[in-house]
Design a protein around this motif. Structure first.
Motif, PDB file in Angstrom:
ATOM      1  N   LYS A 150       0.824  -1.211   0.000  1.00  0.00           N
ATOM      2  CA  LYS A 150       0.000   0.000   0.000  1.00  0.00           C
ATOM      3  C   LYS A 150       0.861   1.265   0.000  1.00  0.00           C
ATOM      4  CE  LYS A 150      -3.176   2.590   2.928  1.00  0.00           C
ATOM      5  NZ  LYS A 150      -3.812   2.660   4.256  1.00  0.00           N
ATOM      6  N   GLU A 151       1.938   1.250   0.824  1.00  0.00           N
ATOM      7  CA  GLU A 151       2.782   2.439   0.968  1.00  0.00           C
ATOM      8  C   GLU A 151       3.958   2.447   0.000  1.00  0.00           C
ATOM      9  OE1 GLU A 151       3.903   2.492   5.080  1.00  0.00           O
ATOM     10  OE2 GLU A 151       1.831   2.683   5.793  1.00  0.00           O
ATOM     11  N   ASP A 152       4.041   1.407  -0.850  1.00  0.00           N
ATOM     12  CA  ASP A 152       5.135   1.293  -1.822  1.00  0.00           C
ATOM     13  C   ASP A 152       6.491   1.374  -1.104  1.00  0.00           C
ATOM     14  OD1 ASP A 152       6.318   0.919  -4.278  1.00  0.00           O
ATOM     15  OD2 ASP A 152       6.316   3.053  -4.796  1.00  0.00           O
ATOM     16  N   ARG A 153       6.651   0.536  -0.095  1.00  0.00           N
ATOM     17  CA  ARG A 153       7.886   0.514   0.682  1.00  0.00           C
ATOM     18  C   ARG A 153       8.517  -0.881   0.617  1.00  0.00           C
ATOM     19  NH1 ARG A 153       6.279   2.532   6.566  1.00  0.00           N
ATOM     20  NH2 ARG A 153       8.490   2.045   6.921  1.00  0.00           N
ATOM     21  N   PRO A 154       9.845  -0.968   0.681  1.00  0.00           N
ATOM     22  CA  PRO A 154      10.487  -2.285   0.735  1.00  0.00           C
ATOM     23  C   PRO A 154      10.276  -2.925   2.106  1.00  0.00           C
ATOM     24  CG  PRO A 154      12.133  -0.557   0.925  1.00  0.00           C
ATOM     25  CD  PRO A 154      10.826   0.136   0.652  1.00  0.00           C
ATOM     26  N   LEU A 155      10.269  -4.247   2.122  1.00  0.00           N
ATOM     27  CA  LEU A 155      10.109  -5.001   3.368  1.00  0.00           C
ATOM     28  C   LEU A 155      11.209  -6.055   3.428  1.00  0.00           C
ATOM     29  CD1 LEU A 155       6.847  -6.322   4.943  1.00  0.00           C
ATOM     30  CD2 LEU A 155       8.756  -7.887   4.625  1.00  0.00           C
ATOM     31  N   ILE A 156      11.933  -6.087   4.541  1.00  0.00           N
ATOM     32  CA  ILE A 156      13.011  -7.060   4.730  1.00  0.00           C
ATOM     33  C   ILE A 156      12.698  -7.887   5.970  1.00  0.00           C
ATOM     34  CG2 ILE A 156      15.464  -7.388   5.255  1.00  0.00           C
ATOM     35  CD1 ILE A 156      16.075  -4.882   3.720  1.00  0.00           C
ATOM     36  N   VAL A 157      12.800  -9.217   5.853  1.00  0.00           N
ATOM     37  CA  VAL A 157      12.534 -10.140   6.956  1.00  0.00           C
ATOM     38  C   VAL A 157      13.827 -10.861   7.328  1.00  0.00           C
ATOM     39  CG1 VAL A 157      11.202 -12.112   7.762  1.00  0.00           C
ATOM     40  CG2 VAL A 157      10.168 -10.463   6.191  1.00  0.00           C
ATOM     41  N   ALA A 158      14.190 -10.797   8.600  1.00  0.00           N
ATOM     42  CA  ALA A 158      15.356 -11.515   9.117  1.00  0.00           C
ATOM     43  C   ALA A 158      14.882 -12.796   9.793  1.00  0.00           C
ATOM     44  CB  ALA A 158      16.124 -10.651  10.112  1.00  0.00           C
ATOM     45  N   LEU A 159      15.505 -13.909   9.432  1.00  0.00           N
ATOM     46  CA  LEU A 159      15.111 -15.211   9.970  1.00  0.00           C
ATOM     47  C   LEU A 159      16.340 -15.975  10.447  1.00  0.00           C
ATOM     48  CD1 LEU A 159      13.137 -17.660  10.355  1.00  0.00           C
ATOM     49  CD2 LEU A 159      13.703 -18.289   7.988  1.00  0.00           C
ATOM     50  N   GLY A 160      16.353 -16.319  11.724  1.00  0.00           N
ATOM     51  CA  GLY A 160      17.363 -17.208  12.285  1.00  0.00           C
ATOM     52  C   GLY A 160      16.681 -18.369  12.986  1.00  0.00           C
ATOM     53  N   TYR A 161      17.475 -19.288  13.540  1.00  0.00           N
ATOM     54  CA  TYR A 161      16.912 -20.439  14.257  1.00  0.00           C
ATOM     55  C   TYR A 161      15.816 -21.102  13.422  1.00  0.00           C
ATOM     56  CZ  TYR A 161      19.208 -18.235  18.280  1.00  0.00           C
ATOM     57  OH  TYR A 161      20.130 -17.672  19.133  1.00  0.00           O
ATOM     58  N   GLU A 162      16.121 -21.358  12.161  1.00  0.00           N
ATOM     59  CA  GLU A 162      15.070 -21.776  11.238  1.00  0.00           C
ATOM     60  C   GLU A 162      14.378 -23.062  11.675  1.00  0.00           C
ATOM     61  OE1 GLU A 162      14.372 -22.712   6.486  1.00  0.00           O
ATOM     62  OE2 GLU A 162      16.235 -21.777   7.163  1.00  0.00           O
ATOM     63  N   GLY A 163      15.155 -24.045  12.155  1.00  0.00           N
ATOM     64  CA  GLY A 163      14.542 -25.300  12.575  1.00  0.00           C
ATOM     65  C   GLY A 163      13.530 -25.100  13.680  1.00  0.00           C
ATOM     66  N   LEU A 164      13.905 -24.339  14.698  1.00  0.00           N
ATOM     67  CA  LEU A 164      12.993 -24.087  15.817  1.00  0.00           C
ATOM     68  C   LEU A 164      11.808 -23.232  15.387  1.00  0.00           C
ATOM     69  CD1 LEU A 164      15.474 -23.443  18.774  1.00  0.00           C
ATOM     70  CD2 LEU A 164      13.910 -25.367  18.502  1.00  0.00           C
ATOM     71  N   ASN A 165      12.062 -22.248  14.553  1.00  0.00           N
ATOM     72  CA  ASN A 165      10.964 -21.386  14.120  1.00  0.00           C
ATOM     73  C   ASN A 165       9.977 -22.114  13.214  1.00  0.00           C
ATOM     74  OD1 ASN A 165      11.437 -18.930  15.496  1.00  0.00           O
ATOM     75  ND2 ASN A 165      13.137 -18.472  14.115  1.00  0.00           N
ATOM     76  N   ARG A 166      10.480 -23.023  12.387  1.00  0.00           N
ATOM     77  CA  ARG A 166       9.557 -23.826  11.574  1.00  0.00           C
ATOM     78  C   ARG A 166       8.713 -24.744  12.453  1.00  0.00           C
ATOM     79  NH1 ARG A 166       9.863 -23.867   6.124  1.00  0.00           N
ATOM     80  NH2 ARG A 166      11.637 -22.781   5.184  1.00  0.00           N
ATOM     81  N   LEU A 167       9.279 -25.168  13.568  1.00  0.00           N
ATOM     82  CA  LEU A 167       8.540 -26.026  14.484  1.00  0.00           C
ATOM     83  C   LEU A 167       7.511 -25.232  15.290  1.00  0.00           C
ATOM     84  CD1 LEU A 167       8.276 -28.858  15.849  1.00  0.00           C
ATOM     85  CD2 LEU A 167      10.017 -28.093  17.477  1.00  0.00           C
ATOM     86  N   ASN A 168       7.906 -24.065  15.771  1.00  0.00           N
ATOM     87  CA  ASN A 168       7.052 -23.304  16.685  1.00  0.00           C
ATOM     88  C   ASN A 168       6.130 -22.311  15.988  1.00  0.00           C
ATOM     89  OD1 ASN A 168       8.244 -24.566  18.930  1.00  0.00           O
ATOM     90  ND2 ASN A 168       9.917 -23.080  18.970  1.00  0.00           N
ATOM     91  N   GLN A 169       6.526 -21.804  14.822  1.00  0.00           N
ATOM     92  CA  GLN A 169       5.698 -20.832  14.102  1.00  0.00           C
ATOM     93  C   GLN A 169       5.637 -21.204  12.621  1.00  0.00           C
ATOM     94  OE1 GLN A 169       5.581 -16.661  15.235  1.00  0.00           O
ATOM     95  NE2 GLN A 169       7.503 -16.963  16.339  1.00  0.00           N
ATOM     96  N   PRO A 170       5.032 -22.318  12.301  1.00  0.00           N
ATOM     97  CA  PRO A 170       5.054 -22.782  10.905  1.00  0.00           C
ATOM     98  C   PRO A 170       4.159 -21.974   9.971  1.00  0.00           C
ATOM     99  CG  PRO A 170       3.681 -24.231  12.241  1.00  0.00           C
ATOM    100  CD  PRO A 170       4.328 -23.263  13.200  1.00  0.00           C
ATOM    101  N   GLU A 171       3.150 -21.287  10.518  1.00  0.00           N
ATOM    102  CA  GLU A 171       2.152 -20.664   9.643  1.00  0.00           C
ATOM    103  C   GLU A 171       2.757 -19.618   8.719  1.00  0.00           C
ATOM    104  OE1 GLU A 171       2.061 -20.547  12.939  1.00  0.00           O
ATOM    105  OE2 GLU A 171       0.508 -21.980  13.551  1.00  0.00           O
ATOM    106  N   GLY A 172       3.656 -18.802   9.249  1.00  0.00           N
ATOM    107  CA  GLY A 172       4.210 -17.723   8.433  1.00  0.00           C
ATOM    108  C   GLY A 172       5.090 -18.194   7.298  1.00  0.00           C
ATOM    109  N   PHE A 173       5.579 -19.441   7.377  1.00  0.00           N
ATOM    110  CA  PHE A 173       6.444 -19.940   6.319  1.00  0.00           C
ATOM    111  C   PHE A 173       5.684 -20.185   5.018  1.00  0.00           C
ATOM    112  CE2 PHE A 173       9.165 -20.742   9.944  1.00  0.00           C
ATOM    113  CZ  PHE A 173      10.416 -20.400   9.449  1.00  0.00           C
TER     114      PHE A 173
END
Length: 223
Positions: A150-173
């Protein structure tokens, strides 16, 4: 040779030392069979019996230079890991934030910086403006995508601990793994695989895509 010597001289002490080594083997087998998350420091306790057995074995060598040679060979074989420990951060939080700032300087518009899951709260110490997603991951990430569009802005996502994050927060993947939405732009490694941090940037909308409109105001009630 260290094990044999200890067993012949003091069997009780030998079984204590060898049991510690066996316990480490059992734990590693458990990790392998269950896909339990693993950090190398979990088996640091095994260094004590292993060093003890190695020291006993070296002391039994008849030629003094043989012990020096064995230590030299050990140092040569472990040099890659030793160099890694002296050249990498424990976890590259500060370096990842520096990469976000560097990437943002190359992009048009004010970037929306996001940290996904475990580790994001630590990066906020270096970058307080970082958006922290640690719950309702898909809903929050989609909301930030809509805002960026909407605002025509760049978005950057930082992701670490991928194994744990895929286990605990899978929806966003479901969004992060979509190549039509995100592209990987950088990677930083820590001293263990789980401490690897990636940066993803939101791709420009496809031609003909409709940018989300602002929510319409509530209509006035009829007279």
């Amino acid at each position: 040779s260290g094990s044999r010597y200890l067993l012949s001289r003091n069997p009780r002490a030998a079984w204590i030392v060898l049991s510690a080594v066996a316990a480490t083997a059992v734990f590693l087998t458990f990790v392998r069979l269950t896909d339990f998350y693993f950090y190398h420091r979990f088996i640091l306790v095994s260094a004590v019996p292993l060093l003890l057995l190695a020291g006993i074995g070296l002391s039994r060598l008849r030629l003094p230079l043989a012990g020096v040679g064995a230590v030299g060979i050990f140092g040569f074989l472990t040099f890659p890991q030793t160099r890694l420990l002296t050249t990498r951060s424990y976890a590259p939080f500060r370096e990842t934030v520096a990469d976000i700032r560097d990437q943002a300087s190359k992009m048009k518009g004010e970037v929306i910086p996001v940290g996904y899951g475990l580790g994001s709260h630590v990066m906020q110490c270096y970058f307080p403006q970082l958006r922290d997603i640690r719950s309702d991951s898909r809903q929050k990430l989609q909301s930030l995508i809509d805002q960026a569009r909407k605002e025509d802005r760049p978005l950057i996502v930082a992701l670490g601990y991928e194994g744990l994050n895929r286990l605990n927060q899978p929806e966003g993947f479901a969004l992060l793994d979509d190549p039509a939405l995100f592209q990987k732009i950088s990677t930083r490694h820590g001293i263990e695989p789980e401490f690897t941090f990636h940066l993803f940037s939101l791709r420009p909308p496809a031609a003909g895509a409709v940018t989300p409109a602002a929510p319409a105001g509530r209509p006035d009630p009829p007279d």
